[in-house]
Structure formats: C-alpha cells, structure tokens
Design a protein around this motif. Structure first.
Motif, PDB file in Angstrom:
ATOM      1  N   GLY A  41      68.147  51.726 -45.505  1.00  0.00           N
ATOM      2  CA  GLY A  41      68.850  50.462 -45.329  1.00  0.00           C
ATOM      3  C   GLY A  41      68.758  49.487 -46.483  1.00  0.00           C
ATOM      4  O   GLY A  41      69.042  48.299 -46.295  1.00  0.00           O
ATOM      5  N   GLY A  42      68.376  49.946 -47.684  1.00  0.00           N
ATOM      6  CA  GLY A  42      68.381  49.065 -48.839  1.00  0.00           C
ATOM      7  C   GLY A  42      69.800  48.786 -49.317  1.00  0.00           C
ATOM      8  O   GLY A  42      70.774  49.261 -48.732  1.00  0.00           O
ATOM      9  N   ILE A  43      69.924  48.027 -50.407  1.00  0.00           N
ATOM     10  CA  ILE A  43      71.251  47.688 -50.928  1.00  0.00           C
ATOM     11  C   ILE A  43      71.874  48.884 -51.629  1.00  0.00           C
ATOM     12  O   ILE A  43      73.038  49.223 -51.425  1.00  0.00           O
ATOM     13  N   GLY A  97      72.978  38.234 -46.528  1.00  0.00           N
ATOM     14  CA  GLY A  97      71.801  37.949 -45.711  1.00  0.00           C
ATOM     15  C   GLY A  97      70.734  39.020 -45.812  1.00  0.00           C
ATOM     16  O   GLY A  97      69.539  38.734 -45.709  1.00  0.00           O
ATOM     17  N   VAL A  98      71.146  40.282 -46.033  1.00  0.00           N
ATOM     18  CA  VAL A  98      70.191  41.384 -46.178  1.00  0.00           C
ATOM     19  C   VAL A  98      69.300  41.148 -47.393  1.00  0.00           C
ATOM     20  O   VAL A  98      68.075  41.333 -47.340  1.00  0.00           O
ATOM     21  N   LEU A  99      69.904  40.737 -48.487  1.00  0.00           N
ATOM     22  CA  LEU A  99      69.136  40.464 -49.707  1.00  0.00           C
ATOM     23  C   LEU A  99      68.246  39.241 -49.533  1.00  0.00           C
ATOM     24  O   LEU A  99      67.095  39.229 -49.974  1.00  0.00           O
ATOM     25  N   LYS A 100      68.740  38.215 -48.868  1.00  0.00           N
ATOM     26  CA  LYS A 100      67.945  37.004 -48.650  1.00  0.00           C
ATOM     27  C   LYS A 100      66.718  37.305 -47.796  1.00  0.00           C
ATOM     28  O   LYS A 100      65.633  36.767 -48.039  1.00  0.00           O
ATOM     29  N   GLN A 101      66.871  38.187 -46.799  1.00  0.00           N
ATOM     30  CA  GLN A 101      65.714  38.581 -45.982  1.00  0.00           C
ATOM     31  C   GLN A 101      64.674  39.299 -46.829  1.00  0.00           C
ATOM     32  O   GLN A 101      63.470  39.039 -46.713  1.00  0.00           O
ATOM     33  N   ALA A 102      65.141  40.206 -47.683  1.00  0.00           N
ATOM     34  CA  ALA A 102      64.221  40.980 -48.514  1.00  0.00           C
ATOM     35  C   ALA A 102      63.448  40.090 -49.471  1.00  0.00           C
ATOM     36  O   ALA A 102      62.281  40.363 -49.786  1.00  0.00           O
ATOM     37  N   ARG A 155      76.215  44.718 -43.820  1.00  0.00           N
ATOM     38  CA  ARG A 155      75.772  44.752 -45.212  1.00  0.00           C
ATOM     39  C   ARG A 155      76.332  43.501 -45.899  1.00  0.00           C
ATOM     40  O   ARG A 155      77.443  43.513 -46.427  1.00  0.00           O
ATOM     41  N   ASN A 156      75.556  42.433 -45.832  1.00  0.00           N
ATOM     42  CA  ASN A 156      75.999  41.173 -46.420  1.00  0.00           C
ATOM     43  C   ASN A 156      74.863  40.550 -47.234  1.00  0.00           C
ATOM     44  O   ASN A 156      73.779  41.121 -47.358  1.00  0.00           O
ATOM     45  N   LYS A 162      84.852  45.423 -36.555  1.00  0.00           N
ATOM     46  CA  LYS A 162      84.101  44.455 -37.365  1.00  0.00           C
ATOM     47  C   LYS A 162      83.824  43.173 -36.597  1.00  0.00           C
ATOM     48  O   LYS A 162      82.773  42.539 -36.772  1.00  0.00           O
ATOM     49  N   ALA A 163      84.748  42.792 -35.712  1.00  0.00           N
ATOM     50  CA  ALA A 163      84.621  41.523 -34.988  1.00  0.00           C
ATOM     51  C   ALA A 163      83.907  41.649 -33.646  1.00  0.00           C
ATOM     52  O   ALA A 163      83.633  40.635 -33.003  1.00  0.00           O
ATOM     53  N   CYS A 164      83.588  42.854 -33.206  1.00  0.00           N
ATOM     54  CA  CYS A 164      83.068  43.026 -31.847  1.00  0.00           C
ATOM     55  C   CYS A 164      81.611  42.578 -31.723  1.00  0.00           C
ATOM     56  O   CYS A 164      80.896  42.422 -32.720  1.00  0.00           O
ATOM     57  N   ALA A 165      81.175  42.398 -30.493  1.00  0.00           N
ATOM     58  CA  ALA A 165      79.821  41.898 -30.228  1.00  0.00           C
ATOM     59  C   ALA A 165      78.748  42.944 -30.441  1.00  0.00           C
ATOM     60  O   ALA A 165      77.621  42.626 -30.823  1.00  0.00           O
TER      61      ALA A 165
END
Length: 365
Positions: free
Chosen positions: A212-214, A27-32, A24-25, A12-15
């Motif tokens: 890739g939707g919610i 931010g996905v909804l805010k972009q949509a 899946r956060n 989860k923390a890797c680059a």
C-alpha cells in the motif's frame, strides 16, 4: 454517458468500496509523514540513512544479503534479468506467457537489453517442474511469478517450488521471483518471506500493491548481485536525486500492514464464496490462495456492467469499478482484498450480493 464511465464514477462515489486499501490520494502521504522528524535528511542519489536503512531492513525480511530500492518493478526486473544473462553469457530467459515482462512492458527486455524470452507452459496454467525440465540449461534465468496474476492469482504448491529450485541449481539456471505480491501469499504457504525467498537467487517485491505504499520496489539477492543492480539502476536513470517520499511511505505502509495479510486471505475466501453463490458467477481460483482472485461471467461486459452499476447505485456497495471483456460472450474482473473489506458492515455486503444474485438470474434468462 458511456456505461463503463458511469460504473467507474458510481464506484468512486459510493460509501463502501469492497477491494483495496482505500483512496490513493495526498492524504496517504500526509499520514506517512505525520510522525516523521521534519529535520530528517533526504537520501541523495541512492545514498544516505533513509534509503540504506530501509534497504537493509527489507533485505533482512527477505533473508537476502542486500536489497536495492527501485522506483519501479519494471526497471528492477529487467535489470535482474540483465545481470543473470551477463553473468552466464547467455542472453535468454524463461517465464510464463502472461508474465508482466512479456505483456505489459512494450518489449523492454528485448529492445533495451537484447534478451530473448522463452515462454513456458500454456498461458492458462501454472509452470510446472516438468515444463522447466524440458528447458535443459539453455537459459540464464527462470522467472516465476507468485502468485500468477493473469490467471487469477493461482499459486504452485510449496513442494513444487522446492523441486523447481533444486532442479535449477543442479542445472546452473538462476531462479528469480516476481514477488510483486509475495506477502499476500505467505499465509497460504504458512512460511516466512525469508523461507520462500531462500529458494530463489533474486527476488523483486512491490511496495504499493498489498503493502500500500505510493510506488517503488525492492530487488534483493547476494552482495555482488546488489552491487550490479545499483550500477544498472544508475544507468537506467533510476537514481533520482531523492526518493524519500516513496521510501518513507513504503516503510510506513509495510509496518502498518505486515500482520494483516492472513486477514486479507480470509476476507478473499469469504468474498469468493459469496460470488460463487450467485447465478452464473465463478471465481478463479474457486478458493483463493492469496488476497486476489478473478470473477468470471458467461456474458459479455455490456450485459454485466449494468448489473454492477445497479448494485452500487441501490446499495452503496461498490464491488468493482471495471469489467473486462474476455471475448464476445464472456467477461471478468480482478479483485484484491485490503483494509476496505473489514470496514464494510456484513448486512450491507449481504444486501449487495442478494441483489447481485437477483440481477444475474434475470440477466441470464
């Protein structure tokens, strides 16, 4: 800390996370929603332009008369089976032993709908025309999953699908597609979604896997089928007062990715070749037919987890967040290629797989 948890947290923390479309956060909804008119009216209990326009659009993509939006594929597919069983007055359906309805839904089909299942084929292989021919006409519906996820995403050849479809129509058996990953297999078939769906009486697609939707799903078929599906969705409590966050994110994600699935398939094949070049590692299928495949090891998960933890900690490349036990002597994990893969520098991937090969060689001694 438990090793499995350490691997999940390091991943989860890797680059660079290799599989998937990104986090899946929120931010996905805010972009949509970024370019959506704030005055757009929401849908109300399954009605309104937001939901109806999207349903009509997806019906066109799938080549079906009508489509119904569902909050989950579990609900959609159980309802599809119920509709066909009621129509034919025969409460029995057939599907693969590792079908989602059989192993992931707590016997929902049996408990909620009193529908009996007939398991076709050995669990380690695909359903064939010969398997279907042994059924006779004693089932209302045959469900085929494209691809068959639990055996690595294997896929029947298109000619085999045509033959099964023709046989079912001759025998009066309804044919339903679990197309949770339908768009992911189209590059292999070199067909449009409509060309594949015309072989089936009803089709389910997921709106959150490769798309890739919610969340959410589409169930499509004829006008009468869709009318019944809408009624059954209401009976199941699937008509929330508004579903627009799921619908708008699904539409946004579909348009964003609808042309990327060939690249996902190419990425999966490239990645599988790298896995198969490592000591003791084999993929199923050997050459992927969609964006997903399984990675297998002749060692227990307790010996494989430290290998992947070392890779992510030393290279910053997360190949997997989890390893599953097959039995006491072998293990595997599943991978699905999405947007992430194309963003990872090739030299970082090469570094990760060089280290994976070294670690596997040592671990196998």
């Amino acid at each position: 800390m438990e090793l499995s948890k350490k691997l999940r947290e390091a991943y989860k923390a890797c680059a660079h996370q290799v599989p998937g479309n990104g986090p899946r956060n929120i931010g996905v909804l805010k972009q949509a929603f970024a370019e959506i008119d704030a005055g757009l009216e929401s849908d109300t209990y399954g009605k309104g332009p937001v939901i109806e326009d999207f349903e009509n659009k997806m019906a066109g993509v799938l080549g079906k008369e009508k489509a119904v939006f569902f909050p989950s594929g579990t609900m959609a597919q159980q309802i599809a089976m119920r509709i066909w069983c009621d129509e034919l007055s025969l409460h029995k359906v057939a599907y693969h032993p590792l079908c989602h309805l059989e192993i992931h839904e707590e016997d929902g089909l049996k408990k909620l709908h009193r529908i009996e299942s007939v398991l076709l084929a050995d669990k380690n292989r695909l359903i064939t025309l010969a398997d279907v021919q042994e059924l006779g006409s004693d089932v209302a519906c045959l469900l085929l999953e494209l691809p068959q996820r639990e055996i690595g995403g294997e896929l029947p050849e298109f000619d085999e699908l045509v033959a099964i479809s023709d046989y079912c129509r001759e025998e009066g058996i309804k044919l339903h597609m679990d197309g949770a990953r339908l768009f992911e297999v189209l590059p292999y078939y070199q067909k449009t979604a409509a060309e594949v769906c015309q072989l089936f009486d009803s089709v389910y697609i997921s709106l959150y896997k490769g798309v890739g939707g919610i969340a959410g799903a589409i169930l499509a078929g004829s006008e009468p089928f869709a009318k019944e599906a809408f009624i059954w969705k209401r009976r199941h409590g699937g008509d929330l007062i508004s579903l627009y966050p799921y619908i708008l994110s699904a539409d946004y994600s579909f348009e964003k990715r609808r042309d990327r699935f060939p690249a996902y398939l190419n990425g999966a094949r490239e990645l599988a070749a790298m896995y198969n070049g490592c000591h003791g590692v084999r993929t199923r299928p050997l050459v992927p037919v969609s964006n997903m495949f399984h990675v297998h090891f002749p060692l227990p998960k307790e010996k494989i987890e430290p290998v992947f933890l070392a890779v992510v900690e030393e290279t910053g490349v997360g190949l997997t967040a989890v390893v599953y036990a097959v039995d006491e002597e072998s293990s595997y994990f599943e991978i699905s290629i999405g947007d992430n893969y194309g963003t990872i520098p090739k030299e970082k991937l090469q570094q990760a797989f060089s280290l994976l090969d070294e670690k596997m060689e040592v671990t196998l001694r």
